[in-house]
Design a protein around this motif. Structure first.
Motif: not given
Length: 154
Positions: A113-121, A123-131, A140-142
């Motif tokens: 569920n992540l669209e990251d064309p600039q490869n900023k992600r 490893p081992g992280k979870v991303y929470f989006f608001l609005d 960003v969480g571990d």
């Protein structure tokens, strides 16, 4: 079936010849698909098939009774990238985290569920989006730290 016909069939099978070869002269040779012979086939539209889509239901993946406090931190760089449309969820709210006051969209560093064309992600992280729009905020969480709050699929 007569004995003579049974004898012919047994002889053909013993010789290793397929049965169709013996009766090939009896099969009418036609063009397929029949375009000129049958008006029914001319009136039917060509057959089309819908693409095969694998379905996975949207679902809650984390239950965070105390919110994001201590589990995820606000990330200014990723927030700006989200506002610019270069770091987003593929489907807003496809995965989500339940907190007492809000519902956050979730994406994983593995690409779920992540669209990251600039490869900023990372490893081992979870991303929470608001609005996920011009007011987007990314936290960003571990992933290892969040595992006790993970809701496995049913």
């Amino acid at each position: 079936m007569s004995r003579a016909l049974v004898g012919v069939v047994v002889a053909l099978l013993a010789a290793g010849l397929p049965l169709g070869a013996a009766f090939a002269d009896d099969i009418p040779q036609t063009d397929w698909p029949p375009t000129t012979r049958h008006s029914l086939y001319r009136s039917l539209p060509p057959r089309t098939y819908a693409p095969r889509i694998l379905y996975a239901p949207a679902r809650a993946v984390y239950k965070l009774p105390k919110g994001l406090d201590g589990l995820a931190a606000y990330d200014k760089t990723l927030t700006q990238a989200c506002m610019a449309g270069t770091f987003q969820q593929m489907s807003d709210g496809y995965y989500w985290a339940v907190t007492p006051g809000r519902r956050y969209g979730v994406a994983f560093s593995g690409g779920a569920n992540l669209e990251d064309p600039q490869n900023k992600r990372q490893p081992g992280k979870v991303y929470f989006f608001l609005d996920q729009d011009a007011r987007c905020s990314v936290y960003v969480g571990d992933q290892a730290k969040l595992m006790p709050n993970y809701i496995p699929p049913v």
